[in-house]
Design an enzyme around this catalytic site. Structure first.
Site: not given
Length: 254
Positions: A143, A155, A159
């Protein structure tokens, strides 16, 4: 549509909706036999019906990628049914967004487990089939959040980890005819981005509008945009592309 993935078998984690479903659909349209695992039983059932009605070969199973035995069992079933496992797409992911001082241990652990442990389990299980066949394509979904994003310490870290994992796989597995690459999507219209809009208290339409203002190509991304990039990596002709990260975000990212 071409048949560039004719006789190839693609295994996609978290593939019942959004980006994962878009990837599965493109592979099926271009001749691949598709295996999709997810924790969402209802979405899997609907997807299997939809694909079968369109004449595509599909295997679906409820699998939690955090549990290695579930991943391994499903891969054995896929290879038994379809004859090989050529393409792995590590797409399964969740968000548990919050500012750092509000983030719980559980918020952190769940995100790490699904993204990193899940990708590890699926890749470790898949590589033995790929090494035996002297061919494989591993595509990991990262991402743009890997570059840092407010409210996403967990997150963003996961990622970014996916990118390091990808580059290491490329080094270790390249000699077996296996490539490993990653895609880092920008703003894509999915259920996950809808959930983000709800979390920050704006409508999804407003979120799309605000995002598009920052995107050089002047539009938001769709799952098909990511699927096209995945297909490039998965193509047999892309065998010299290894250990790379493409930011599919409508413009450059640092």
């Amino acid at each position: 549509m071409s048949n560039r993935f004719n006789e190839k078998v693609a295994y996609i984690t978290g593939g019942s909706r959004g980006i994962g479903k878009g990837i599965a659909k493109l592979f099926a349209e271009e001749g691949a036999k598709v295996a999709v695992v997810d924790v969402n039983e209802k979405a899997l059932r609907e997807m299997a019906q939809e694909f079968k009605e369109e004449g595509y070969e599909i295997y679906t199973k409820v699998v939690d990628v955090v549990h290695a035995n579930e991943v391994e069992e499903s891969m054995e079933e896929v290879v038994s049914r379809f004859g090989s496992l050529d393409i792995l797409v590590n797409n399964a992911g969740i968000i548990r967004d919050n500012l750092l001082f509000k983030m719980t241990d559980n918020d952190w652990d769940q995100v790490m487990n699904v993204h990193l442990k899940g990708a590890f389990h699926a890749t470790r299980a898949a590589q033995k089939y790929m090494v035996k066949n002297k061919f494989g394509r591993i595509i990991n979904i990262s991402s743009t959040s890997a570059l840092g994003n407010r409210g996403q310490a967990n997150y963003a870290t996961a990622k970014a980890g996916i990118q390091g994992f990808t580059k290491t796989l490329a080094i270790e597995l390249g000699k077996y005819g296996i490539t490993a690459n990653a895609i880092a999507p920008g703003f894509i219209e999915t259920d996950m981005t809808k959930a983000t809009a709800e979390r920050i208290g704006i409508s999804f339409d407003e979120m799309v509008r605000l995002s598009v203002e920052q995107i050089p190509v002047g539009r938001s991304g769709k799952p098909s945009d990511i699927a096209n990039a995945v297909a490039f990596y998965a193509d047999e002709k892309s065998g010299f592309v290894n250990g790379q990260v493409i930011y599919v975000a409508g413009g450059p990212k640092d």
